[in-house]
Design a protein around this motif. Structure first.
Motif, PDB file in Angstrom:
ATOM      1  N   GLN A  84     -12.108  65.448  40.587  1.00  0.00           N
ATOM      2  CA  GLN A  84     -11.413  65.924  39.393  1.00  0.00           C
ATOM      3  C   GLN A  84     -11.028  64.723  38.545  1.00  0.00           C
ATOM      4  N   SER A 139     -14.344  70.102  36.259  1.00  0.00           N
ATOM      5  CA  SER A 139     -13.043  69.488  35.990  1.00  0.00           C
ATOM      6  C   SER A 139     -13.002  68.878  34.596  1.00  0.00           C
ATOM      7  N   THR A 186     -10.099  69.801  31.754  1.00  0.00           N
ATOM      8  CA  THR A 186      -9.060  68.810  31.476  1.00  0.00           C
ATOM      9  C   THR A 186      -8.770  68.764  29.977  1.00  0.00           C
TER      10      THR A 186
END
Length: 273
Positions: free
Chosen positions: A72, A197, A201
């Motif tokens: 991540q 991820s 984000t």
């Protein structure tokens, strides 16, 4: 003028493969994008290694760097900060390309004492704002087969890609062949987790909290993180400088290496003054 030597290393505790160049001066840490590799910065290391201590990292799940739990964006940022701590880098100039730009922003926000200057290159910051086709690999039923097909194409071109030197002089075709041949070797499941991820984000209004000198650079013909996307970043980040590299796509350090290093050097000289 002596030739700057580029050396390869491996950080065993963190599982990070990286290149170094230069023995003195401020430290620059280079973070490549999704599906890329540390050698993408080769020409920049040769040039900037004359005046800076340069570190180009294979991101987790890329090259010889193991992915571990760093699948991540925020976890990758923590890992790179740990890397800097272990190498005794108390302050750095951070250069992030594409996905590496998203990691670089998270590092700048969470470790303001560490990151003194920031350069975002075709940065996939707030990737959800990028064109819809950039998310094709994440589409249900279609994304995974399409991604595996992309890797299969890379394997087909790998014999040609492996013959292209790191200092190839730029252009579009040869850099693409080299990048495709690298992508074919990476673990697809790990890359897939990182890609999910990346698009999840969000920096958004947090970008206004960045208080370090910042360069936002884009390729003139980048279709993944287009110039309009870069201009937005430059407008939101306080005091950011915007630069466009002509006749470049998504990888100006690879397609227009001389123009890239000139622009980066100009930014560093400006912040040094």
């Amino acid at each position: 003028m002596s030739i700057v030597q580029i050396m390869q290393h491996y950080h065993h505790r963190l599982g990070i493969s990286y290149l170094t160049a230069g023995e003195s001066g401020p430290a620059i840490v280079f973070l490549h994008g999704w599906g890329a590799f540390k050698e993408l910065w080769w020409s920049a290391l040769r040039d900037l290694g004359r005046d800076y201590r340069c570190f180009a990292i294979d991101m987790p799940g890329h090259g010889e760097s193991r992915i571990g739990r760093a699948d991540q964006i925020e976890r990758i940022a923590v890992l790179i900060a740990d890397f800097c701590h272990d190498l005794g880098l108390s302050t750095i100039i951070l250069v992030g390309h594409s996905m590496g730009g998203s990691v670089a922003v998270e590092m700048t926000l969470h470790y303001p004492h560490l990151v003194q200057r920031l350069a975002l290159i075709d940065a996939a910051v707030d990737a959800y704002r990028m064109p819809a086709y950039t998310r094709i690999y994440l589409l249900p039923h279609l994304g995974w087969p399409t991604f595996r097909l992309t890797q299969a194409i890379g394997r087909a071109f790998r014999p040609l890609g492996q013959r292209i030197p790191h200092e190839h002089g730029g252009g579009w075709i040869r850099p693409w062949l080299r990048r495709a041949s690298y992508l074919a070797t990476f673990d697809p499941e790990g890359l897939y987790r990182i890609l999910r991820s990346l698009f999840a984000t969000r920096a958004d209004e947090r970008l206004q909290q960045i208080r370090v000198p910042t360069l936002v650079m884009t390729g003139q013909f980048d279709s993944l993180a287009p110039p309009a996307h870069a201009r937005r970043l430059a407008q939101v980040i306080p005091g950011a400088r915007y630069v466009m590299i002509p006749v470049s796509l998504h990888n100006p350090m690879d397609e227009r290496p001389r123009a890239f290093t000139r622009a980066l050097r100009a930014f560093l000289a400006e912040t040094d003054s």
